[in-house]
Scaffold this motif. Structure first.
Motif, mmCIF file in Angstrom:
data_model
loop_
_atom_site.group_PDB
_atom_site.id
_atom_site.type_symbol
_atom_site.label_atom_id
_atom_site.label_comp_id
_atom_site.label_asym_id
_atom_site.label_seq_id
_atom_site.Cartn_x
_atom_site.Cartn_y
_atom_site.Cartn_z
ATOM 1 N N LEU A 52 0.835 -1.206 0.000
ATOM 2 C CA LEU A 52 0.000 0.000 0.000
ATOM 3 C C LEU A 52 0.868 1.254 0.000
ATOM 4 N N GLN A 53 1.526 1.475 -1.097
ATOM 5 C CA GLN A 53 2.356 2.669 -1.208
ATOM 6 C C GLN A 53 1.487 3.925 -1.140
ATOM 7 N N GLY A 54 1.972 4.917 -0.436
ATOM 8 C CA GLY A 54 1.248 6.178 -0.347
ATOM 9 C C GLY A 54 0.314 6.274 0.841
ATOM 10 N N VAL A 55 0.025 5.144 1.492
ATOM 11 C CA VAL A 55 -0.817 5.156 2.687
ATOM 12 C C VAL A 55 0.048 5.544 3.885
ATOM 13 N N THR A 56 -0.414 6.483 4.685
ATOM 14 C CA THR A 56 0.357 6.917 5.847
ATOM 15 C C THR A 56 -0.085 6.153 7.090
ATOM 16 N N ALA A 57 0.845 5.893 7.989
ATOM 17 C CA ALA A 57 0.570 5.163 9.221
ATOM 18 C C ALA A 57 0.790 6.075 10.422
ATOM 19 N N HIS A 58 -0.117 6.029 11.379
ATOM 20 C CA HIS A 58 -0.049 6.901 12.552
ATOM 21 C C HIS A 58 -0.322 6.100 13.817
ATOM 22 N N ALA A 59 0.467 6.349 14.861
ATOM 23 C CA ALA A 59 0.236 5.740 16.170
ATOM 24 C C ALA A 59 -0.730 6.600 16.972
#
Length: 239
Positions: A52-59
């Motif tokens: 999933l390139q371009g998807v951002t991940a956040h904690a």
């Protein structure tokens, strides 16, 4: 609603089941997607394994309002945009008898499953209302509708989340915001569930990709036929 091009979505409570299926489905429509969970390392591994390139991940710990606000700020405010779709999928499941429940554990489950939904819903609404558009979807469960033995922590929180969705829908609908609550009545076919029950008939569990399609359908509904609550289950599930 049109296609996903130029739309922005954020999914809270992403794991290897429904959460990941939602992110994959929304990104496949061309949406700019942010995925959120407590452990950003696990998120990034899920994202990268799924390509999933371009998807951002956040904690984020959804029980903490400042952390939820910070995620919205990083995902949307920095680019001067409002989300088109926000999904609250965070949840806990800790069965325990009523004689044995630790009050602190009871409160912790409520904070994640119910207060977390409030934090996410409020932050989403604050950004959507000025735009006069947007969709907020909450993931519920069988326990949203009825309590069962050993599920007091879960049911109380899910009852509250359902009430929140109803209140928000009635208040925000006239302002152009579609609020929906999805009652998932059955077990989702996560990788862990399949591994634990390899001989189980696939038709007895909810397929995550099919569930994700259902969420997209709710987001795409014309405003003259908005759904507040939708319950889904395998055809063989008793109810």
């Amino acid at each position: 609603m049109g296609s996903g091009r130029n739309e922005r979505a954020i999914v809270f409570g992403v794991g290897p089941g429904l959460g990941l299926a939602l992110v994959r489905r929304l990104a496949g429509e061309g949406m700019a997607v942010a995925m959120v969970a407590r452990d950003v390392g696990k998120l990034e591994r899920l994202r990268d394994a799924a390509g999933l390139q371009g998807v951002t991940a956040h904690a984020c710990d959804v029980s903490k309002g400042d952390e939820v606000a910070a995620v919205f700020g990083a995902a949307f405010d920095a680019i001067g945009a409002a989300p088109d779709l926000v999904v609250f999928n965070a949840s806990t499941f800790e069965p325990a008898g009523i004689l044995d429940i630790d009050p602190a554990a009871f409160e912790r489950c409520w904070r994640i499953d119910c207060l977390g939904g409030f934090h996410v819903g409020q932050q989403a609404a604050r950004r959507m209302v000025p735009e006069g558009r947007g969709t907020i979807l909450f993931t519920g469960a069988t326990a949203s509708l009825r309590g069962s033995a050993r599920l007091a922590k879960f049911a109380v929180a899910k009852f509250g989340l359902r009430a929140l969705a109803q209140c928000m829908a009635r208040e925000l609908g006239p302002q152009g915001i579609h609020v929906g609550h999805v009652v998932i009545d059955g077990q989702i076919a996560t990788p862990t569930a399949r591994k634990r029950q390899p001989d189980r008939d696939p038709d007895t569990m909810l397929d995550p990709d099919a569930l994700a399609e259902t969420y997209v359908h709710l987001h795409r509904q014309p405003r003259t036929v908005w759904t507040l609550e939708l319950d889904v289950r395998p055809a063989v599930e008793k109810f």
